[in-house]
Design a protein around this motif. Sequence first.
Motif, PDB file in Angstrom:
ATOM      1  N   LEU B 238      31.697 -30.183  11.117  1.00  0.00           N
ATOM      2  CA  LEU B 238      33.060 -30.299  11.858  1.00  0.00           C
ATOM      3  C   LEU B 238      33.661 -31.684  10.953  1.00  0.00           C
ATOM      4  O   LEU B 238      35.003 -31.542  11.294  1.00  0.00           O
ATOM      5  N   PRO B 239      32.530 -32.604  10.039  1.00  0.00           N
ATOM      6  CA  PRO B 239      33.633 -33.563   9.885  1.00  0.00           C
ATOM      7  C   PRO B 239      34.155 -33.475   8.841  1.00  0.00           C
ATOM      8  O   PRO B 239      33.983 -32.584   7.834  1.00  0.00           O
ATOM      9  N   ASP B 240      35.640 -33.614   8.688  1.00  0.00           N
ATOM     10  CA  ASP B 240      36.315 -33.935   7.238  1.00  0.00           C
ATOM     11  C   ASP B 240      36.019 -33.701   6.032  1.00  0.00           C
ATOM     12  O   ASP B 240      36.403 -33.284   4.527  1.00  0.00           O
ATOM     13  N   GLY B 283      30.380 -26.128  -2.653  1.00  0.00           N
ATOM     14  CA  GLY B 283      31.466 -26.573  -2.197  1.00  0.00           C
ATOM     15  C   GLY B 283      32.287 -26.896  -1.365  1.00  0.00           C
ATOM     16  O   GLY B 283      31.693 -26.712   0.128  1.00  0.00           O
ATOM     17  N   VAL B 284      34.170 -26.220  -1.100  1.00  0.00           N
ATOM     18  CA  VAL B 284      34.735 -26.129   0.266  1.00  0.00           C
ATOM     19  C   VAL B 284      35.223 -25.298   0.176  1.00  0.00           C
ATOM     20  O   VAL B 284      35.118 -24.681  -0.603  1.00  0.00           O
ATOM     21  N   ASN B 292      36.518 -31.909   1.885  1.00  0.00           N
ATOM     22  CA  ASN B 292      35.760 -33.277   1.040  1.00  0.00           C
ATOM     23  C   ASN B 292      34.006 -32.956   0.913  1.00  0.00           C
ATOM     24  O   ASN B 292      33.823 -33.010   2.055  1.00  0.00           O
ATOM     25  N   PHE B 293      33.757 -33.003  -0.561  1.00  0.00           N
ATOM     26  CA  PHE B 293      32.395 -32.472  -0.447  1.00  0.00           C
ATOM     27  C   PHE B 293      31.996 -33.073  -0.866  1.00  0.00           C
ATOM     28  O   PHE B 293      32.529 -32.813  -2.773  1.00  0.00           O
ATOM     29  N   HIS B 294      30.859 -34.083  -1.535  1.00  0.00           N
ATOM     30  CA  HIS B 294      30.238 -34.868  -2.396  1.00  0.00           C
ATOM     31  C   HIS B 294      29.122 -34.748  -2.351  1.00  0.00           C
ATOM     32  O   HIS B 294      28.646 -34.784  -1.744  1.00  0.00           O
ATOM     33  N   LEU B 295      28.979 -34.704  -3.562  1.00  0.00           N
ATOM     34  CA  LEU B 295      27.277 -34.740  -3.953  1.00  0.00           C
ATOM     35  C   LEU B 295      26.547 -35.623  -4.937  1.00  0.00           C
ATOM     36  O   LEU B 295      26.969 -36.421  -5.887  1.00  0.00           O
TER      37      LEU B 295
END
Lengths: 245, 478
Positions: B238-240, B283-284, B292-295
């Motif tokens: 759900l979140p961006d 990823g996205v 936005n995806f951060h690892l």
Amino acid sequence: MRIGLFVTCLTDTMFPETGKAVVTVLERLGHRVEFPAGQSCCGQMHFNTGYRREAVPMARGFARAFDGYDAIVTPSASCAAMVREYHPVLAAEAGDAALARQVADVAPRVHDLATFLTGVLGVTDVGARFPHRVTYHPTCHSLRMMHVGDAPLRLLRAVGGIDLVDLPDAETCCGFGGTFSVKNPDVSAAMCADKVSAIRQSRAEVVCAGDNSCLMHIDGALSRQRTGVRSMHLAEILASTGAGA
Amino acid sequence: MTGTMPTYLGMPSFPRAAKKAVADSQLRRNLTHATTAIRAKRANAVAELDDWEQLRQAAKAIKDHTLANLDTYLLQLEGNVTRAGGHVHWARDAAEANAIVAALVKEAEADTVVKVKSMATQETGLNEALAARGIRAIETDLAELIVQLDDDRPSHILVPAIHKNRAEIRDIFLREMGDAPADLTDDPTRLAAAARAHLRSEFLSAKVGISGANFAIAGTGSLVVVESEGNGRMCLTLPDTLISVVGVEKLLPSWQDLEVFLALLPRSSTAERMNPYTTIWTGVADGDGPRNFHLVLLDNGRTGTLADPTGRQALRCIRCSACLNVCPVYERAGGHAYGSPYPGPIGAILSPQLRGVTSAIDASLPFASSLCGACYEVCPVAINIPEVLVELRARSVAEHKHPIERAVFRLSGYVLSSPRRLAAAQRAASAGRHIVGRSGRIRRLPPPLSAWTDTRDAPAPPPESFRAWWARTRGGAE
């Protein structure tokens, strides 16, 4: 077959009747047993408490004392497991190649009494008689390190006159754990309380195990609480002929 | 390099903490009830598979291979995550990881984040670090929410609120959850419904979700979260912005490897054939999930642990908690006594390796076991926990000089390594046996042996040792 008895330092010092019982059983089955006087201790207490260097001379002494025996029989699955699993580790850590060779030679020939009788000798009926209500506690190292399986129970079932009853939650640790029993006395006592309650539930008059260290712990609580239940090493039941005991 | 777990600083030694827990009747009953039930269920779930042992050995081999080639696979993962539109950050320790996450949350202009149950962020103390920067972190796993509302700590890897019963949970909800219905009972369905209603608005308004991961697949850059409730999937989709904090040991080379672990993990942890929700993302993707995806890849003592040939097997752990559920020590001491988000047998070997054995709690953890081996027997990745425990005991003894204990072990080692000296000690013990009384039992000994006689009698020495009997009757020369 040349059989050497590794009696263990605890049984030697505190529970000599167990050692005599091993000799009785093996002689009754027609074997000659030797007691190499050069033996002392396997070093498990030192190793398991973190004093590894202090355990090296004991591993060395063991390999020397039992050199040349076809089978080394001991009334402690825990000490047998120490020799088999950790003497090679000690030799490797000490960087002593000669010791490593001796250990590799001697360690696989170490057997606990129950699996020696059933596995090596192929015997389950050792000609014992013990007309009492008995429950058996499978010690952790006999189960999970020496993998004795149901060998002790098969031996006990063949004992004349015995009333062998199941122990509830039998495979749960009694809480001894060597120095654990004094380093973590509260948890150890809590575990022992549950073991005692399971033994009481079985309504046995005798609790039996293959290791005097765990038995000393269980028996200490049975005695403190005046339960009237006594503890006996497996070897002593197997040596019994129903006369005294 | 050792890691830190900032929120667990200054914890008392295990025996001290356990003493309190052992005397807590409510805790004891809750723990015995919960662990006994799951223990039996796990055994049944495992017994259904006749290739369990092969799966276990395969999992062990896959993890060992991955750990031995961690450098290669980590770079592969970074490359694939980046190619799929994600961003990869590297954190040496807890503080770095927390700072990275906080900066990303600020960047997203959020003051609230929703969280998937995550061991890595428990380890880094992320919630507390975010709170210090004015960011509110909301745990959305039901049990984590209970613990968070009560300002308590998790006491189990899988069931963080295992130390609480339904009545206690009802009280916490009524006290701490503003929107809890006034007529709430301790019926599990009603408790879950109250939490569900409470969390729903947070899911819909949160701009940032934070998670860990059960597995990271290097070959494709995919992350995997395995859960039961579906709340995790809400946070993950759900979140961006999604930020995942993942220990570097979570890597698997390929999807084929994942298959083995998805067979082992649910049966070992919840005793299910398959868990209800498995979320996998790479990823996205446009129009689907976070933009936005951060690892954040976390070390925090893991590479240090990897350097030890015996101890490194702890990094195979997949956090199933089977070892906790079978452990007789955990069942009686509870999770909090382990002074770490990782309680039980795995915690006793993981925490002192990640953090080093300098503190009171970490020096005592390797001794918090009777070495019964039940943990090793059930471990789905075959971690020989007793073997690592005894090695860490040696490390603890080397680090902390206990002069009296050392002297005792030196002296006893001197006696026990010589048959002649042992025989002399036995003769002395036999001669002194009457001092302790005629009952054949010792009822009281001075400290430290009073730790034994407080609850147990000790046997009095026999009149003659076995060795002396043998020499006397069999004529053997000593």
